[in-house]
Design a protein around this motif. Structure first.
Motif, PDB file in Angstrom:
ATOM      1  N   ASP A  63       0.853   3.997  -3.088  1.00 19.14           N
ATOM      2  CA  ASP A  63       0.494   5.399  -2.863  1.00 19.14           C
ATOM      3  C   ASP A  63       1.531   6.354  -3.463  1.00 19.14           C
ATOM      4  O   ASP A  63       1.208   7.498  -3.772  1.00 19.14           O
ATOM      5  N   GLN A  64       2.760   5.881  -3.640  1.00 22.99           N
ATOM      6  CA  GLN A  64       3.844   6.706  -4.183  1.00 22.99           C
ATOM      7  C   GLN A  64       3.865   6.721  -5.717  1.00 22.99           C
ATOM      8  O   GLN A  64       4.561   7.548  -6.312  1.00 22.99           O
TER       9      GLN A  64
ATOM     10  N   GLU B 124       0.804  -1.223   0.000  1.00 25.32           N
ATOM     11  CA  GLU B 124       0.000   0.000   0.000  1.00 25.32           C
ATOM     12  C   GLU B 124       0.838   1.275   0.000  1.00 25.32           C
ATOM     13  O   GLU B 124       0.594   2.167  -0.819  1.00 25.32           O
TER      14      GLU B 124
END
Length: 152
Positions: free
Chosen positions: A117-118, A113
């Motif tokens: 997200d990056q 996760e």
């Protein structure tokens, strides 16, 4: 060793033999036995605990689950829940494997996760397009399996 005249021969192992064959220490076998993860089949005339080939399989399963980062308490609960769910050993084993795989996938997704997200929007789009067909097939197979159960 022979159990009885009507039963097929079955290998029985003292703790040292079991340790040597399984590759874990006698102390670990004692610990697993104390936790209720393993149990001797019977005791010898000299009061030695005797274990069978099923115990070897159970040790392999415990070590496999530990490698997947399950705690011994979680493993004990898995074994207990399988004993409650189905008497059919083969079905139980398959369900345990599925449950382990699902738990492992869940852990891996949680680890991914922050990485996801990056990602830039374009990278994320490409990634999800690549995994969507496999994911859909897995979800469909799980729904099929659940549809065959009486749990829902």
């Amino acid at each position: 060793m022979r159990q009885g005249s009507n039963e097929p021969p079955r290998n029985l192992y003292r703790i040292g033999e079991l340790a040597r064959i399984s590759g874990i220490s006698p102390r670990t076998i004692d610990y697993y036995t104390g936790m209720g993860l393993l149990s001797p089949v019977k005791r010898s005339g000299g009061n030695y605990r005797l274990y069978d080939d099923e115990t070897l399989e159970r040790i392999r399963r415990i070590e496999q689950l530990k490698a997947q980062k399950f705690t011994l308490e979680e493993i004990k609960e898995k074994f207990a829940s399988l004993n409650r769910v189905s008497p059919d050993e083969q079905v139980s084993r398959k369900l345990a494997d599925l449950q382990s795989h699902l738990s492992l996938l869940e852990r891996e997704v949680k680890e991914l996760e922050p990485v996801l997200d990056q990602l830039k929007p374009q990278q994320a789009k490409r990634l999800f397009r690549a995994i969507t067909p496999q994911t859909a097939a897995c979800v469909e197979a799980l729904l099929l399996l659940l549809g065959k159960s009486n749990l829902m």
